[in-house]
Design a protein around this motif. Structure first.
Motif, mmCIF file in Angstrom:
data_model
loop_
_atom_site.group_PDB
_atom_site.id
_atom_site.type_symbol
_atom_site.label_atom_id
_atom_site.label_comp_id
_atom_site.label_asym_id
_atom_site.label_seq_id
_atom_site.Cartn_x
_atom_site.Cartn_y
_atom_site.Cartn_z
ATOM 1 N N SER A 168 0.830 -1.200 0.000
ATOM 2 C CA SER A 168 0.000 0.000 0.000
ATOM 3 C C SER A 168 0.871 1.259 0.000
ATOM 4 O O SER A 168 2.054 1.219 0.358
ATOM 5 C CB SER A 168 -0.913 0.013 1.231
ATOM 6 O OG SER A 168 -0.141 -0.019 2.407
ATOM 7 N N SER A 169 0.291 2.390 -0.398
ATOM 8 C CA SER A 169 1.013 3.661 -0.387
ATOM 9 C C SER A 169 1.266 4.089 1.054
ATOM 10 O O SER A 169 0.461 3.807 1.944
ATOM 11 C CB SER A 169 0.202 4.734 -1.122
ATOM 12 O OG SER A 169 0.038 4.382 -2.474
ATOM 13 N N PRO A 170 2.377 4.761 1.288
ATOM 14 C CA PRO A 170 2.734 5.118 2.672
ATOM 15 C C PRO A 170 1.842 6.214 3.254
ATOM 16 O O PRO A 170 1.355 7.091 2.542
ATOM 17 C CB PRO A 170 4.179 5.601 2.539
ATOM 18 C CG PRO A 170 4.305 6.077 1.122
ATOM 19 C CD PRO A 170 3.412 5.177 0.325
ATOM 20 N N THR A 171 1.648 6.130 4.548
ATOM 21 C CA THR A 171 0.938 7.164 5.300
ATOM 22 C C THR A 171 1.816 7.579 6.472
ATOM 23 O O THR A 171 2.307 6.720 7.215
ATOM 24 C CB THR A 171 -0.400 6.649 5.841
ATOM 25 O OG1 THR A 171 -1.215 6.246 4.744
ATOM 26 C CG2 THR A 171 -1.125 7.733 6.629
ATOM 27 N N ALA A 227 9.795 5.341 1.059
ATOM 28 C CA ALA A 227 9.391 4.330 0.071
ATOM 29 C C ALA A 227 10.379 3.166 0.034
ATOM 30 O O ALA A 227 9.986 1.988 0.004
ATOM 31 C CB ALA A 227 9.277 4.968 -1.317
ATOM 32 N N LEU A 228 11.677 3.477 0.060
ATOM 33 C CA LEU A 228 12.696 2.426 0.030
ATOM 34 C C LEU A 228 12.604 1.550 1.280
ATOM 35 O O LEU A 228 12.702 0.322 1.196
ATOM 36 C CB LEU A 228 14.080 3.056 -0.076
ATOM 37 C CG LEU A 228 15.281 2.112 0.054
ATOM 38 C CD1 LEU A 228 15.205 0.984 -0.964
ATOM 39 C CD2 LEU A 228 16.587 2.894 -0.084
ATOM 40 N N HIS A 229 12.405 2.177 2.425
ATOM 41 C CA HIS A 229 12.332 1.390 3.661
ATOM 42 C C HIS A 229 11.103 0.480 3.675
ATOM 43 O O HIS A 229 11.178 -0.676 4.107
ATOM 44 C CB HIS A 229 12.333 2.331 4.859
ATOM 45 C CG HIS A 229 13.615 3.087 5.013
ATOM 46 N ND1 HIS A 229 13.850 3.990 6.011
ATOM 47 C CD2 HIS A 229 14.756 3.055 4.259
ATOM 48 C CE1 HIS A 229 15.069 4.487 5.887
ATOM 49 N NE2 HIS A 229 15.635 3.942 4.823
ATOM 50 N N LEU A 230 10.000 0.990 3.178
ATOM 51 C CA LEU A 230 8.800 0.149 3.091
ATOM 52 C C LEU A 230 8.998 -0.982 2.086
ATOM 53 O O LEU A 230 8.493 -2.098 2.286
ATOM 54 C CB LEU A 230 7.587 0.997 2.726
ATOM 55 C CG LEU A 230 7.153 2.018 3.799
ATOM 56 C CD1 LEU A 230 6.004 2.875 3.278
ATOM 57 C CD2 LEU A 230 6.738 1.313 5.089
ATOM 58 N N ASP A 231 9.732 -0.703 1.021
ATOM 59 C CA ASP A 231 10.061 -1.768 0.055
ATOM 60 C C ASP A 231 10.871 -2.880 0.722
ATOM 61 O O ASP A 231 10.636 -4.074 0.493
ATOM 62 C CB ASP A 231 10.869 -1.194 -1.114
ATOM 63 C CG ASP A 231 10.030 -0.344 -2.050
ATOM 64 O OD1 ASP A 231 8.785 -0.419 -1.966
ATOM 65 O OD2 ASP A 231 10.616 0.415 -2.847
ATOM 66 N N ALA A 240 5.913 -3.394 8.949
ATOM 67 C CA ALA A 240 6.583 -2.102 9.131
ATOM 68 C C ALA A 240 6.001 -1.360 10.331
ATOM 69 O O ALA A 240 4.810 -1.483 10.633
ATOM 70 C CB ALA A 240 6.426 -1.247 7.880
ATOM 71 N N PRO A 241 6.813 -0.576 11.030
ATOM 72 C CA PRO A 241 6.290 0.265 12.112
ATOM 73 C C PRO A 241 5.540 1.456 11.527
ATOM 74 O O PRO A 241 5.529 1.670 10.311
ATOM 75 C CB PRO A 241 7.565 0.715 12.836
ATOM 76 C CG PRO A 241 8.615 0.708 11.767
ATOM 77 C CD PRO A 241 8.265 -0.426 10.855
ATOM 78 N N ARG A 242 4.904 2.249 12.375
ATOM 79 C CA ARG A 242 4.297 3.510 11.946
ATOM 80 C C ARG A 242 5.387 4.577 11.900
ATOM 81 O O ARG A 242 6.272 4.610 12.754
ATOM 82 C CB ARG A 242 3.190 3.950 12.916
ATOM 83 C CG ARG A 242 2.033 2.982 13.056
ATOM 84 C CD ARG A 242 1.254 2.803 11.763
ATOM 85 N NE ARG A 242 0.770 4.051 11.205
ATOM 86 C CZ ARG A 242 -0.378 4.649 11.566
ATOM 87 N NH1 ARG A 242 -1.138 4.104 12.519
ATOM 88 N NH2 ARG A 242 -0.765 5.766 10.997
ATOM 89 N N PHE A 243 5.290 5.446 10.904
ATOM 90 C CA PHE A 243 6.309 6.475 10.731
ATOM 91 C C PHE A 243 5.731 7.861 10.969
ATOM 92 O O PHE A 243 4.584 8.148 10.595
ATOM 93 C CB PHE A 243 6.885 6.421 9.313
ATOM 94 C CG PHE A 243 7.812 5.255 9.070
ATOM 95 C CD1 PHE A 243 9.176 5.380 9.267
ATOM 96 C CD2 PHE A 243 7.306 4.030 8.651
ATOM 97 C CE1 PHE A 243 10.021 4.304 9.051
ATOM 98 C CE2 PHE A 243 8.142 2.944 8.429
ATOM 99 C CZ PHE A 243 9.511 3.086 8.636
#
Length: 519
Positions: A168-171, A227-231, A240-243
């Motif tokens: 999904s797209s990052p939030t 984006a890279l970290h979520l990838d 992934a944690p919340r950012f």
């Protein structure tokens, strides 16, 4: 914004220099959230960039946090269940995860030399391509990779950006929905370097996962890397944690705050005498906007604290709300720091336990300025002095200058001479008469054999007849048109100053405003 109980957060500075204000604010926000919701926060040292690491930086970071009262739960000097808390001591873990990416086809070995990479980039740029690498080594067979490794050729490990799983797209908790910034990233970013160290991206993701981090709070400058970290989380099959990315702090002129523009290190603020609660208060309120509390009948706004509202650490824990942060960049106004410091200093002076601590600091400042063997220091009641000056002092560092009349009569005399301009004989006579009046009264009081105590000092105060007397006595003590509280002036002026006051051979007649403000 819902934050579950017992969140785990981390502050992860790189030891490339002294801790600066932006880093302290990030540490503060991690601390506030962990304490507010019954969680933990970790200090992790991201020292994988060996060329930029400064040996003394870790100690500076730890001392700065200690000064601020931000005690971390796990980290260097404390230990914890996920140590080591230095990335340079976790290299085996990073190799394990990067090899896992290679085995799954999400990463590959690259043997291209720096000169070859430059030629590739130049060629791609000339053809109008935004790519930064042509993926030459992605096409190497396993046998070719093995042969090159046996031959001792240096290599890095790159992410294969064509094999990223769908996600999904990052939030972001501060910026909201953000666009995937893949176009700003290099082609097939390097994850593991030829020196055996990981890049920030791989190490950060691996450590946040292995340490159970639930919320990552870091500077806005890392938003393009999200984006890279979520990838990477997706490629490794990890949650992934919340950012939350914190907007940049700006200088008073609107420029980006950095180590190169002015002295923004925490150490410099300590040396200038700013109080830790003040600096934390100042940083916490930077970018703190109104927050929304969702209700069925709509949204209510809860007003933010004013920009100079005095809040200590416990009050910040209670009131801080991540959802109240604005995504706008914020100017750190030094004038607000001054206002807050004066308020915090007044509050501390009014607290007996804190007054005891401040009195010891005050004595240390005076001893440093005028010499620890100065006999006059023993006659001073620093608690009494601070109580007398609490409405005047903006910083404890101002105290040596406020008490200069007690120790430096040469300076007072030089000021008298510097300000002695044309004046009438009447003004000089008035000055001499007032000074003589008080000296005689002091001598008579002491000659009577009575104790030189608060009662005796109050009797000296009571002989004042005209408004200008206080102004002239202040001039006698300091040589300047300064405000000096009456009890300070009589108690310590009687002891240190009036007999040594030089004759006033010139200067201004006290104005009506001066006299009325003193009367």
């Amino acid at each position: 914004m819902h934050i579950p109980k017992s969140p785990v957060l981390r502050f992860a500075p790189s030891p490339t220099g002294s801790l600066h204000l932006g880093g302290l604010r990030t540490a503060l926000y991690n601390y506030l959230i962990s304490k507010k919701y019954g969680g933990k926060w970790i200090l992790r040292i991201e020292d994988t960039d060996t060329l930029r690491t400064v040996p003394s930086a870790v100690e500076n970071i730890r001392k700065s946090l200690e000064w601020a009262g931000l005690e971390y739960d796990y980290g260097p000097g404390v230990g914890g269940p996920h140590g080591s808390y230095f990335q340079s001591e976790r290299l085996d873990l990073y190799r394990h995860y990067v090899n896992r990416l290679v085995e799954n086809g999400h990463a590959y070995h690259c043997f291209c030399t720096p000169s070859h990479l430059k030629d590739v980039r130049d060629g791609l740029s000339k053809r109008g391509s935004n790519a930064t690498y042509d993926k030459t080594c992605l096409r190497l067979s396993e046998e070719e990779v093995a042969r090159k490794k046996r031959a001792g050729e240096k290599f890095v490990i790159r992410l294969n950006d064509e094999s990223i799983p769908a996600r999904s797209s990052p939030t972001d908790l501060v910026f909201g929905s953000v666009k995937d910034a893949h176009s700003s990233l290099p082609t097939d970013p390097i994850l593991h370097k030829s020196d055996g160290f990981p890049t920030y991206h791989l190490a950060s993701v691996v450590d946040d996962h292995s340490m159970g981090i639930t919320h990552v709070l870091r500077g806005e400058e890392w938003l393009p890397s999200l984006a890279l970290h979520l990838d990477l989380y997706a490629c490794l099959g990890l949650a992934a944690p919340r950012f939350a990315h914190l907007p940049l702090l700006l200088n008073a002129d609107g420029s980006k705050m950095s180590k190169r523009k002015g002295d923004v290190s925490v150490t410099s603020f300590v040396e200038k005498g700013w109080m830790a609660p003040t600096v934390l208060n100042w940083l916490a309120l930077a970018g703190w906007g109104s927050r929304h509390t969702g209700k069925k009948d709509g949204k209510e706004k809860k007003a933010a604290p004013t920009s100079t509202e005095v809040l200590d650490l416990n009050e910040l824990i209670k009131q801080f709300d991540l959802s109240a942060l604005t995504p706008r960049r914020t100017i750190l106004d030094p004038k607000k720091l001054e206002v807050l410091n004066k308020k915090h200093l007044q509050r501390a002076i009014e607290s007996e336990p804190e007054l005891e601590i401040l009195a010891k600091k005050a004595q240390a400042l005076i001893e440093e300025r005028y010499g620890s063997t100065n006999s006059k220091i023993a006659e001073l009641d620093f608690k009494d002095i601070l109580l007398s000056l609490k409405e005047r002092l903006g910083s404890l560092n101002e105290l040596p200058f406020s008490l200069e009349f007690m120790f430096n009569q040469d300076e007072v005399l030089s000021v008298h001479k510097a300000t002695a301009t044309i004046d009438t004989a009447i003004n000089s006579k008035r000055y001499a008469d007032v000074l003589s009046k008080y000296i005689v009264a002091i001598e008579e009081s002491k000659a009577s054999g009575s104790a030189w105590d608060e009662s005796a000092i109050r009797k000296i105060e009571d002989i004042r007849e005209e408004r200008d007397e206080l102004v002239l006595l202040r001039r006698a003590l300091t040589g300047k048109k300064v405000r000096l509280e009456e009890d300070m002036m009589f108690k310590y002026g009687c002891a240190f100053g009036y007999h040594d006051a030089p004759p006033w051979t010139g200067g201004d007649t006290p104005t009506v405003d001066e006299c009325s403000s003193m009367g």
